[in-house]
Write a protein that holds these residues in place. Structure first.
Motif, PDB file in Angstrom:
ATOM      1  N   TYR A   1      16.226 -30.525  47.543  1.00 50.88           N
ATOM      2  CA  TYR A   1      15.711 -31.143  48.770  1.00 50.88           C
ATOM      3  C   TYR A   1      16.490 -32.414  49.054  1.00 50.88           C
ATOM      4  O   TYR A   1      16.894 -33.127  48.147  1.00 50.88           O
ATOM      5  CB  TYR A   1      14.210 -31.446  48.645  1.00 50.88           C
ATOM      6  N   THR A   2      16.666 -32.700  50.348  1.00 51.63           N
ATOM      7  CA  THR A   2      17.393 -33.878  50.798  1.00 51.63           C
ATOM      8  C   THR A   2      16.494 -35.105  50.836  1.00 51.63           C
ATOM      9  O   THR A   2      16.958 -36.214  50.637  1.00 51.63           O
ATOM     10  CB  THR A   2      17.983 -33.622  52.207  1.00 51.63           C
ATOM     11  N   THR A   3      15.209 -34.903  51.100  1.00 49.51           N
ATOM     12  CA  THR A   3      14.273 -36.031  51.196  1.00 49.51           C
ATOM     13  C   THR A   3      13.067 -35.818  50.286  1.00 49.51           C
ATOM     14  O   THR A   3      12.706 -34.677  49.970  1.00 49.51           O
ATOM     15  CB  THR A   3      13.757 -36.222  52.630  1.00 49.51           C
ATOM     16  N   ALA A   4      12.455 -36.918  49.920  1.00 49.40           N
ATOM     17  CA  ALA A   4      11.229 -36.859  49.125  1.00 49.40           C
ATOM     18  C   ALA A   4      10.100 -36.228  49.931  1.00 49.40           C
ATOM     19  O   ALA A   4       9.229 -35.552  49.371  1.00 49.40           O
ATOM     20  CB  ALA A   4      10.844 -38.260  48.649  1.00 49.40           C
ATOM     21  N   VAL A   5      10.109 -36.415  51.233  1.00 52.49           N
ATOM     22  CA  VAL A   5       9.087 -35.827  52.105  1.00 52.49           C
ATOM     23  C   VAL A   5       9.121 -34.305  51.985  1.00 52.49           C
ATOM     24  O   VAL A   5       8.088 -33.657  51.782  1.00 52.49           O
ATOM     25  CB  VAL A   5       9.293 -36.265  53.581  1.00 52.49           C
ATOM     26  N   ASP A   6      10.313 -33.718  52.090  1.00 48.42           N
ATOM     27  CA  ASP A   6      10.442 -32.264  51.973  1.00 48.42           C
ATOM     28  C   ASP A   6      10.089 -31.780  50.568  1.00 48.42           C
ATOM     29  O   ASP A   6       9.453 -30.742  50.398  1.00 48.42           O
ATOM     30  CB  ASP A   6      11.856 -31.819  52.341  1.00 48.42           C
ATOM     31  N   GLY A   7      10.507 -32.531  49.565  1.00 46.99           N
ATOM     32  CA  GLY A   7      10.163 -32.170  48.187  1.00 46.99           C
ATOM     33  C   GLY A   7       8.669 -32.184  47.957  1.00 46.99           C
ATOM     34  O   GLY A   7       8.115 -31.282  47.316  1.00 46.99           O
ATOM     35  N   LEU A   8       7.992 -33.172  48.493  1.00 44.18           N
ATOM     36  CA  LEU A   8       6.538 -33.268  48.340  1.00 44.18           C
ATOM     37  C   LEU A   8       5.831 -32.124  49.046  1.00 44.18           C
ATOM     38  O   LEU A   8       4.872 -31.556  48.510  1.00 44.18           O
ATOM     39  CB  LEU A   8       6.050 -34.624  48.852  1.00 44.18           C
ATOM     40  N   LYS A   9       6.303 -31.758  50.223  1.00 43.48           N
ATOM     41  CA  LYS A   9       5.713 -30.614  50.936  1.00 43.48           C
ATOM     42  C   LYS A   9       5.819 -29.348  50.090  1.00 43.48           C
ATOM     43  O   LYS A   9       4.875 -28.567  50.002  1.00 43.48           O
ATOM     44  CB  LYS A   9       6.407 -30.400  52.286  1.00 43.48           C
ATOM     45  N   TYR A  10       6.971 -29.130  49.488  1.00 42.51           N
ATOM     46  CA  TYR A  10       7.165 -27.966  48.619  1.00 42.51           C
ATOM     47  C   TYR A  10       6.190 -28.013  47.444  1.00 42.51           C
ATOM     48  O   TYR A  10       5.550 -27.017  47.122  1.00 42.51           O
ATOM     49  CB  TYR A  10       8.612 -27.934  48.115  1.00 42.51           C
ATOM     50  N   LEU A  11       6.083 -29.164  46.814  1.00 43.32           N
ATOM     51  CA  LEU A  11       5.212 -29.311  45.642  1.00 43.32           C
ATOM     52  C   LEU A  11       3.749 -29.038  45.976  1.00 43.32           C
ATOM     53  O   LEU A  11       3.010 -28.504  45.145  1.00 43.32           O
ATOM     54  CB  LEU A  11       5.347 -30.716  45.055  1.00 43.32           C
ATOM     55  N   GLN A  12       3.324 -29.423  47.158  1.00 41.41           N
ATOM     56  CA  GLN A  12       1.927 -29.254  47.530  1.00 41.41           C
ATOM     57  C   GLN A  12       1.556 -27.806  47.800  1.00 41.41           C
ATOM     58  O   GLN A  12       0.380 -27.466  47.808  1.00 41.41           O
ATOM     59  CB  GLN A  12       1.602 -30.143  48.735  1.00 41.41           C
ATOM     60  N   SER A  13       2.561 -26.942  47.979  1.00 36.65           N
ATOM     61  CA  SER A  13       2.255 -25.548  48.307  1.00 36.65           C
ATOM     62  C   SER A  13       2.855 -24.545  47.329  1.00 36.65           C
ATOM     63  O   SER A  13       2.766 -23.347  47.560  1.00 36.65           O
ATOM     64  CB  SER A  13       2.754 -25.234  49.723  1.00 36.65           C
TER      65      SER A  13
ATOM     66  N   SER B   1      10.428 -43.580  50.055  1.00 37.83           N
ATOM     67  CA  SER B   1      11.108 -44.134  48.881  1.00 37.83           C
ATOM     68  C   SER B   1      10.736 -43.349  47.621  1.00 37.83           C
ATOM     69  O   SER B   1       9.732 -42.627  47.593  1.00 37.83           O
ATOM     70  CB  SER B   1      10.725 -45.606  48.696  1.00 37.83           C
ATOM     71  N   SER B   2      11.540 -43.517  46.593  1.00 34.74           N
ATOM     72  CA  SER B   2      11.227 -42.857  45.329  1.00 34.74           C
ATOM     73  C   SER B   2       9.901 -43.379  44.770  1.00 34.74           C
ATOM     74  O   SER B   2       9.132 -42.617  44.185  1.00 34.74           O
ATOM     75  CB  SER B   2      12.363 -43.038  44.321  1.00 34.74           C
ATOM     76  N   GLU B   3       9.596 -44.651  44.991  1.00 33.52           N
ATOM     77  CA  GLU B   3       8.323 -45.215  44.539  1.00 33.52           C
ATOM     78  C   GLU B   3       7.143 -44.541  45.243  1.00 33.52           C
ATOM     79  O   GLU B   3       6.138 -44.209  44.608  1.00 33.52           O
ATOM     80  CB  GLU B   3       8.274 -46.728  44.776  1.00 33.52           C
ATOM     81  N   GLU B   4       7.258 -44.347  46.556  1.00 32.93           N
ATOM     82  CA  GLU B   4       6.192 -43.683  47.318  1.00 32.93           C
ATOM     83  C   GLU B   4       6.014 -42.236  46.861  1.00 32.93           C
ATOM     84  O   GLU B   4       4.892 -41.741  46.749  1.00 32.93           O
ATOM     85  CB  GLU B   4       6.501 -43.724  48.816  1.00 32.93           C
ATOM     86  N   PHE B   5       7.131 -41.563  46.590  1.00 33.32           N
ATOM     87  CA  PHE B   5       7.075 -40.194  46.101  1.00 33.32           C
ATOM     88  C   PHE B   5       6.343 -40.133  44.756  1.00 33.32           C
ATOM     89  O   PHE B   5       5.464 -39.293  44.554  1.00 33.32           O
ATOM     90  CB  PHE B   5       8.495 -39.629  45.960  1.00 33.32           C
ATOM     91  N   LEU B   6       6.685 -41.039  43.856  1.00 35.84           N
ATOM     92  CA  LEU B   6       6.039 -41.072  42.543  1.00 35.84           C
ATOM     93  C   LEU B   6       4.542 -41.357  42.655  1.00 35.84           C
ATOM     94  O   LEU B   6       3.731 -40.758  41.945  1.00 35.84           O
ATOM     95  CB  LEU B   6       6.725 -42.106  41.649  1.00 35.84           C
ATOM     96  N   GLU B   7       4.165 -42.247  43.542  1.00 35.92           N
ATOM     97  CA  GLU B   7       2.750 -42.540  43.758  1.00 35.92           C
ATOM     98  C   GLU B   7       2.014 -41.316  44.312  1.00 35.92           C
ATOM     99  O   GLU B   7       0.889 -41.026  43.912  1.00 35.92           O
ATOM    100  CB  GLU B   7       2.589 -43.738  44.697  1.00 35.92           C
ATOM    101  N   ALA B   8       2.663 -40.580  45.210  1.00 30.94           N
ATOM    102  CA  ALA B   8       2.060 -39.358  45.762  1.00 30.94           C
ATOM    103  C   ALA B   8       1.881 -38.307  44.668  1.00 30.94           C
ATOM    104  O   ALA B   8       0.856 -37.618  44.632  1.00 30.94           O
ATOM    105  CB  ALA B   8       2.916 -38.811  46.897  1.00 30.94           C
TER     106      ALA B   8
END
Length: 125
Positions: A38-50, A67-74
């Motif tokens: 994934y190019t962005t943490a947003v896209d990576g998080l969407k994948y992880l959630q589903s 940010s990587s910090e926001e991704f880790l917190e999510a």
């Protein structure tokens, strides 16, 4: 060697540089692992959630949009995702083995292939 069992390791790479992302994915796939990129943490998080959680996440330190910090917190906010080991990949040199909360280590760019595969095998074999 191709790992084809149902327990095949799944590694997620979140990296905005296409060159770095593709190189890492190629090296890891050549060793028989399944890779999602994934190019962005947003896209990576969407994948992880589903999807089924990967065994390891390689996360660029500096990313656009989230940010990587926001991704880790999510990740920490979701119990089924909070135990996934995350390794930071960065051009920055850190003195500590875990440069950010909720990470298990880091790899400095340019990433040595031996170091990369040592991390992958540690968390995925």
């Amino acid at each position: 060697m191709f790992k084809s069992t149902p327990q095949s390791a799944q590694i997620m790479i979140i990296e905005d540089s296409a060159t770095v992302r593709d190189m890492l994915a190629h090296i890891i796939r050549d060793d028989g692992y399944q890779v999602a990129t994934y190019t962005t943490a947003v896209d990576g998080l969407k994948y992880l959630q589903s999807s089924q959680p990967p065994r390891l996440i390689l996360l660029d330190r500096v990313l656009p949009y989230m940010s990587s910090e926001e991704f880790l917190e999510a990740l920490q906010a979701e119990p089924r995702l909070s135990a996934i080991p995350v390794v930071i990949i960065s051009t920055y040199l850190y003195d500590e083995p875990a440069p950010l909360p909720y990470t298990v280590g880091y790899l400095e760019k340019p990433i040595a292939i031996d170091d990369l595969m040592r991390v992958v095998r540690r968390y995925c074999d």
